[in-house]
Design a protein around this motif. Structure first.
Motif, PDB file in Angstrom:
ATOM      1  N   MET A  45       0.833  -1.207   0.000  1.00  0.00           N
ATOM      2  CA  MET A  45       0.000   0.000   0.000  1.00  0.00           C
ATOM      3  C   MET A  45       0.864   1.252   0.000  1.00  0.00           C
ATOM      4  O   MET A  45       0.520   2.256  -0.642  1.00  0.00           O
ATOM      5  CB  MET A  45      -0.932  -0.004   1.204  1.00  0.00           C
ATOM      6  CG  MET A  45      -1.940   1.132   1.192  1.00  0.00           C
ATOM      7  SD  MET A  45      -3.025   1.130  -0.265  1.00  0.00           S
ATOM      8  CE  MET A  45      -4.193  -0.157   0.191  1.00  0.00           C
ATOM      9  N   GLY A  46       1.991   1.212   0.716  1.00  0.00           N
ATOM     10  CA  GLY A  46       2.901   2.350   0.712  1.00  0.00           C
ATOM     11  C   GLY A  46       3.437   2.636  -0.681  1.00  0.00           C
ATOM     12  O   GLY A  46       3.484   3.783  -1.133  1.00  0.00           O
ATOM     13  N   VAL A  47       3.829   1.581  -1.386  1.00  0.00           N
ATOM     14  CA  VAL A  47       4.321   1.736  -2.759  1.00  0.00           C
ATOM     15  C   VAL A  47       3.193   2.198  -3.679  1.00  0.00           C
ATOM     16  O   VAL A  47       3.398   3.045  -4.562  1.00  0.00           O
ATOM     17  CB  VAL A  47       4.920   0.411  -3.270  1.00  0.00           C
ATOM     18  CG1 VAL A  47       5.352   0.544  -4.725  1.00  0.00           C
ATOM     19  CG2 VAL A  47       6.102  -0.010  -2.412  1.00  0.00           C
ATOM     20  N   ALA A  48       1.985   1.661  -3.477  1.00  0.00           N
ATOM     21  CA  ALA A  48       0.841   2.031  -4.312  1.00  0.00           C
ATOM     22  C   ALA A  48       0.514   3.516  -4.188  1.00  0.00           C
ATOM     23  O   ALA A  48       0.218   4.190  -5.180  1.00  0.00           O
ATOM     24  CB  ALA A  48      -0.380   1.191  -3.936  1.00  0.00           C
TER      25      ALA A  48
ATOM     26  N   THR B 169       3.256   5.572  -5.982  1.00  0.00           N
ATOM     27  CA  THR B 169       3.239   5.485  -7.444  1.00  0.00           C
ATOM     28  C   THR B 169       1.854   5.718  -8.033  1.00  0.00           C
ATOM     29  O   THR B 169       1.697   5.722  -9.252  1.00  0.00           O
ATOM     30  CB  THR B 169       3.732   4.093  -7.884  1.00  0.00           C
ATOM     31  OG1 THR B 169       2.886   3.084  -7.300  1.00  0.00           O
ATOM     32  CG2 THR B 169       5.164   3.854  -7.425  1.00  0.00           C
ATOM     33  N   ARG B 170       0.827   5.867  -7.155  1.00  0.00           N
ATOM     34  CA  ARG B 170      -0.554   6.066  -7.594  1.00  0.00           C
ATOM     35  C   ARG B 170      -1.011   4.957  -8.547  1.00  0.00           C
ATOM     36  O   ARG B 170      -1.606   5.214  -9.588  1.00  0.00           O
ATOM     37  CB  ARG B 170      -0.709   7.426  -8.270  1.00  0.00           C
ATOM     38  CG  ARG B 170      -0.403   8.595  -7.354  1.00  0.00           C
ATOM     39  CD  ARG B 170      -0.543   9.917  -8.045  1.00  0.00           C
ATOM     40  NE  ARG B 170      -0.204  11.023  -7.151  1.00  0.00           N
ATOM     41  CZ  ARG B 170      -0.205  12.291  -7.513  1.00  0.00           C
ATOM     42  NH1 ARG B 170      -0.526  12.623  -8.754  1.00  0.00           N
ATOM     43  NH2 ARG B 170       0.112  13.226  -6.645  1.00  0.00           N
ATOM     44  N   SER B 171      -0.731   3.731  -8.156  1.00  0.00           N
ATOM     45  CA  SER B 171      -1.070   2.565  -8.976  1.00  0.00           C
ATOM     46  C   SER B 171      -2.311   1.863  -8.430  1.00  0.00           C
ATOM     47  O   SER B 171      -2.301   1.351  -7.312  1.00  0.00           O
ATOM     48  CB  SER B 171       0.110   1.584  -8.996  1.00  0.00           C
ATOM     49  OG  SER B 171      -0.261   0.369  -9.613  1.00  0.00           O
ATOM     50  N   SER B 172      -3.375   1.849  -9.230  1.00  0.00           N
ATOM     51  CA  SER B 172      -4.619   1.210  -8.779  1.00  0.00           C
ATOM     52  C   SER B 172      -4.479  -0.301  -8.673  1.00  0.00           C
ATOM     53  O   SER B 172      -5.074  -0.933  -7.803  1.00  0.00           O
ATOM     54  CB  SER B 172      -5.766   1.561  -9.740  1.00  0.00           C
ATOM     55  OG  SER B 172      -5.503   1.069 -11.038  1.00  0.00           O
TER      56      SER B 172
END
Length: 202
Positions: A122-125, A128-131
């Motif tokens: 979730m931190g990486v998401a 990077t704003r990756s759905s």
């Protein structure tokens, strides 16, 4: 991590006579498939990012939407299969051997590992704003929750109620399917809204 957890859950779930831990292991097996889809989607999105700007963003969104929907379908299928297997064996719950303590240790370890994995992804998401990574993170969180249910079922079985482990497996199946449906519906609505916005913009 998912490969190691799946192996331990399925092997020890079988050896320790825990349907709940086995169901959780099948859930982690679905995670491996989802991981593969996420890697493919991110690779396609990265390739699209090197093309023309407007077209690349549209393509990247489509890849991530498709990946999220595939993860949702995988969750629903896994949940329904787990639920069906648990219900079909429900009548034999009182005739099986009691669950061993090793299953409890594994289930508790899975809770800790999956929660850590959720927070990391979730931190990486968010960065990077990756759905599709958000979907993958919630998939990991669903494993942590289902492992909690498995722990309750194992404790019930160890306390002398064998049926509780089968009930836990059935509940895990329902939870997996519900999370898949929720993820799929949110992704579908988001995709529809984005398409409408693009059409209006044109």
């Amino acid at each position: 991590m998912n490969a190691v957890l799946m192996t331990v859950q399925i092997v020890l779930g079988w050896m320790a006579f825990s349907d709940g831990l086995l169901a959780d292991g099948v859930h982690t097996l679905a995670d491996l498939g989802a991981d593969g889809m996420v890697l493919i989607v991110l690779r396609l999105s990265a390739a699209a990012a090197h093309r023309r700007a407007g077209y690349a963003f549209n393509q990247s969104d489509r890849y991530e939407t498709a990946g999220s929907l595939l993860i949702a379908i995988l969750l629903i299928a896994t949940g329904m299969q787990t639920l069906w297997t648990s219900l079909s064996h429900m009548n034999d719950a009182g005739n099986g051997a009691s669950v061993h303590a090793a299953a409890l240790v594994v289930a508790v370890f899975v809770i800790v590992a999956k929660e850590a994995l959720f927070r990391y992804i979730m931190g990486v998401a968010k960065r990077t704003r990756s759905s599709v990574l958000v979907a993958s993170a919630w998939h990991a969180r669903s494993d942590a929750i289902s492992a909690c249910v498995a722990v309750l079922g194992i404790l019930g079985s160890m306390a002398g109620v064998p049926m509780s482990d089968r009930v836990a497996a059935a509940l895990i199946g329902l939870m997996i399917a519900r999370m898949g449906w929720t993820l799929g519906w949110k992704t579908f609505k988001g995709s529809f809204a984005r398409t409408a916005a693009e059409t209006t913009g044109q």
